[in-house]
Design an enzyme around this catalytic site. Structure first.
Site, PDB file in Angstrom:
ATOM      1  N   HIS A  88       7.478  86.874  63.435  1.00  0.00           N
ATOM      2  CA  HIS A  88       8.589  87.081  62.499  1.00  0.00           C
ATOM      3  C   HIS A  88       8.470  86.020  61.398  1.00  0.00           C
ATOM      4  O   HIS A  88       9.053  84.939  61.485  1.00  0.00           O
ATOM      5  CB  HIS A  88       9.924  86.973  63.241  1.00  0.00           C
ATOM      6  CG  HIS A  88      11.104  87.484  62.458  1.00  0.00           C
ATOM      7  ND1 HIS A  88      11.884  88.534  62.871  1.00  0.00           N
ATOM      8  CD2 HIS A  88      11.633  87.085  61.284  1.00  0.00           C
ATOM      9  CE1 HIS A  88      12.849  88.760  61.993  1.00  0.00           C
ATOM     10  NE2 HIS A  88      12.718  87.879  61.003  1.00  0.00           N
TER      11      HIS A  88
ATOM     12  N   GLN B 171      14.738  81.216  63.476  1.00  0.00           N
ATOM     13  CA  GLN B 171      16.108  81.157  62.983  1.00  0.00           C
ATOM     14  C   GLN B 171      17.115  80.707  64.041  1.00  0.00           C
ATOM     15  O   GLN B 171      18.234  80.348  63.706  1.00  0.00           O
ATOM     16  CB  GLN B 171      16.509  82.527  62.417  1.00  0.00           C
ATOM     17  CG  GLN B 171      15.703  82.875  61.175  1.00  0.00           C
ATOM     18  CD  GLN B 171      15.995  84.268  60.650  1.00  0.00           C
ATOM     19  OE1 GLN B 171      15.325  85.215  61.020  1.00  0.00           O
ATOM     20  NE2 GLN B 171      16.992  84.394  59.798  1.00  0.00           N
TER      21      GLN B 171
ATOM     22  N   ASN C 259       6.874  91.290  60.953  1.00  0.00           N
ATOM     23  CA  ASN C 259       8.213  91.572  60.456  1.00  0.00           C
ATOM     24  C   ASN C 259       8.208  91.676  58.929  1.00  0.00           C
ATOM     25  O   ASN C 259       7.875  90.702  58.242  1.00  0.00           O
ATOM     26  CB  ASN C 259       9.169  90.453  60.871  1.00  0.00           C
ATOM     27  CG  ASN C 259      10.602  90.745  60.475  1.00  0.00           C
ATOM     28  OD1 ASN C 259      11.233  91.617  61.047  1.00  0.00           O
ATOM     29  ND2 ASN C 259      11.108  90.031  59.477  1.00  0.00           N
ATOM     30  N   GLU C 260       8.516  92.841  58.417  1.00  0.00           N
ATOM     31  CA  GLU C 260       8.653  93.071  56.972  1.00  0.00           C
ATOM     32  C   GLU C 260       7.447  92.617  56.153  1.00  0.00           C
ATOM     33  O   GLU C 260       7.618  92.023  55.071  1.00  0.00           O
ATOM     34  CB  GLU C 260       9.926  92.403  56.437  1.00  0.00           C
ATOM     35  CG  GLU C 260      11.192  92.882  57.136  1.00  0.00           C
ATOM     36  CD  GLU C 260      12.473  92.393  56.489  1.00  0.00           C
ATOM     37  OE1 GLU C 260      12.420  91.435  55.701  1.00  0.00           O
ATOM     38  OE2 GLU C 260      13.532  92.976  56.781  1.00  0.00           O
TER      39      GLU C 260
HETATM   40  C1  BGC Z   1      14.758  89.271  58.149  1.00  0.00           C
HETATM   41  C2  BGC Z   1      15.637  88.253  58.813  1.00  0.00           C
HETATM   42  C3  BGC Z   1      16.760  87.842  57.876  1.00  0.00           C
HETATM   43  C4  BGC Z   1      17.593  89.079  57.581  1.00  0.00           C
HETATM   44  C5  BGC Z   1      18.800  88.815  56.716  1.00  0.00           C
HETATM   45  C6  BGC Z   1      15.448  90.246  57.292  1.00  0.00           C
HETATM   46  O1  BGC Z   1      14.762  90.244  56.091  1.00  0.00           O
HETATM   47  O2  BGC Z   1      13.904  89.888  59.061  1.00  0.00           O
HETATM   48  O3  BGC Z   1      14.833  87.184  59.181  1.00  0.00           O
HETATM   49  O4  BGC Z   1      17.530  86.825  58.393  1.00  0.00           O
HETATM   50  O5  BGC Z   1      16.782  90.047  56.962  1.00  0.00           O
HETATM   51  O6  BGC Z   1      18.434  88.371  55.441  1.00  0.00           O
END
Ligand code: BGC
Length: 443
Positions: free
Chosen positions: A143, A49, A187-188
């Site tokens: 990520h 990002q 990540n998530e």
């Molecule tokens: C993510 C980021 C994203 C942020 C805002 C999260 O889900 O880890 O990559 O930019 O939320 O949407």
């Protein structure tokens, strides 16, 4: 790839409901503004990002597929691949003591089994750059974005994916682990392939179809049967993908710990403050689907990363709309400051692990919303700490406005603005608010 924030938000309201720890009533009467000694105050970014020109990553291929669901390509992003020293200086200048950033897998392993020492050195310089400035590096090994070769072999649906990820983690850890403060594997991952469960209205079917068509286009363009990016919206076999991600976290964590057993390693989960309304609420069923396997996987981990942006209220049919008159973010979701502390309590109760807030923030062009949200959310977070929840730190998403996946550069989550022509970063008032709290280590 999508942004959960923008979708998940559009549909919330009512009641309180996260797991309460004993002592809540006691602590309410004796509020202390001071955070624990050594508390980590940081800002977060993700490589794709902000770095720019990650041409070997799956999202780059998706942005350039025909058709694509991406509103615009990432291009140079914030040019942080070159400007990372300026980012670290900024974090320091704001008064924070840590920085969460991620390694771009596709830079480190641009071809299957081909590792780039030069790129590992790049991330080593960032880690050492944090240390030189007195910042604790909180490093995400992956990520969302995976290398194009990985996606072209079926991504996380490939039975080989957990061991491929573990090999990458091992190689990166051997080069980098010595300087890292805290590491997360994925990540998530908990929402991968199950996102349609939480998308409001007809967004699910609409976007799922478009995402499916984009994946098919990428597969055609790469001459493979299936091209599955690291964080897809459409997944034909979500159980397979979830099982591989869970195995990948475990194998990746083991690989990092084998290199440096004393390095704290966890996983960051997206957790919405799900609240129950009325008889027969769907809340618990949703929690079971969205978080339970991951909260169980986090048991015994050194910490669990919690990422929260909103609450959702479930009745027996689905989600309730935001309460009338509620302040909303730029996606129309309610801004609800207590959601962070609620999910921190829930994640700790359900996993038994100490918590690190690895993301929290708001999609808002009007920075006054961020200025109000930060202290209000932190006050509730401190109450949770006073109730006995071990919280290691708070990383705000994000350091700078950046590339918000399918939505491009429109949504603004940054503590600082980004001039996309000059790459100049300028702190917003909210950066001073968070920085002052961090400097005092107190509200
Ligand atoms: C993510 C980021 C994203 C942020 C805002 C999260 O889900 O880890 O990559 O930019 O939320 O949407």
């Amino acid at each position: 790839m999508t942004t959960r924030r923008t979708f998940l938000g559009a549909v919330v309201a009512a009641t309180a409901g996260a797991a309460a720890l004993p002592g809540a009533a006691r602590a309410a009467s004796a509020f202390s503004p001071a955070f624990p000694k050594g508390f980590l105050w940081g800002a977060a970014t993700a490589a794709y990002q902000v770095e720019g020109n990650n041409v070997n990553s799956d999202v780059w291929a998706m942005e350039h597929a025909h058709p694509t669901v991406y509103m615009e390509p990432s291009g140079d992003a914030a040019n942080s691949y070159a400007l990372w020293p300026a980012d670290l200086d900024l974090v320091k200048r704001l008064g924070l003591n840590s920085y969460r950033f991620s390694l771009e897998w596709a830079r480190i392993e641009p071809g299957k089994g081909e590792f780039s020492v030069a790129m590992l050195e790049h991330y080593k310089a960032m880690i050492e750059g944090c240390r030189a400035r007195g910042l604790v590096p909180v490093v995400t090994f992956n990520h969302f974005t995976t290398p194009i070769w990985f996606a072209a072999q079926g991504g996380w649906a490939n039975p080989e994916s957990p061991s491929l990820f573990a090999r990458y983690c091992e190689r990166a850890a051997r080069h980098l682990a010595a300087g890292i403060g805290y590491a997360t594997t994925l990540n998530e991952p908990n929402l991968s392939g199950v996102l349609d469960l939480v998308l409001p209205g007809d967004i699910g079917p609409r976007l799922l179809d478009a995402d499916k068509a984009m994946q098919a286009a990428a597969a055609r363009e790469h001459g493979v049967a299936r091209f599955l990016p690291g964080n897809p919206l459409y997944v034909a076999d979500p159980q397979v993908v979830q099982a591989n991600l869970l195995a990948g976290h475990k194998a990746g964590r083991d690989a990092i710990k084998a290199v440096r057993p004393d390095l704290p390693v966890g996983v960051s989960l997206a957790i919405i403050d799900d609240q129950a309304a009325g008889e027969g609420s769907l809340r618990d069923a949703m929690r079971d689907k969205l978080y339970r396997p991951w909260l169980e996987a986090a048991r015994g981990n050194d910490f669990i990363g919690v990422q929260n942006y909103e609450r959702t209220v479930w009745d027996d049919k689905g989600r309730l709309p935001p309460p009338k008159g509620a302040e909303t973010n730029d996606a129309g979701a309610e801004i609800y400051p207590a959601s962070l502390a609620d999910v921190v309590r829930y994640a700790h109760t359900a996993s038994g692990a100490p918590v690190m807030v690895t993301e929290h923030g708001v999609n808002a062009a009007d920075d006054r919303k961020r200025v109000r949200l930060i202290p209000a959310a932190l006050k509730e977070l401190k109450r949770a700490i006073d109730d006995g929840v071990p919280v290691l730190g708070y990383m705000h998403w994000s350091l700078i406005d950046n590339y918000e996946w399918v939505f491009g550069y429109g949504p603004q989550f940054g503590l600082c603005t980004l001039d996309r022509k000059t790459f100049k970063r300028t702190p917003k008032p909210s950066a001073a608010v968070l920085g002052a709290i961090a400097r005092r280590n107190a509200l």
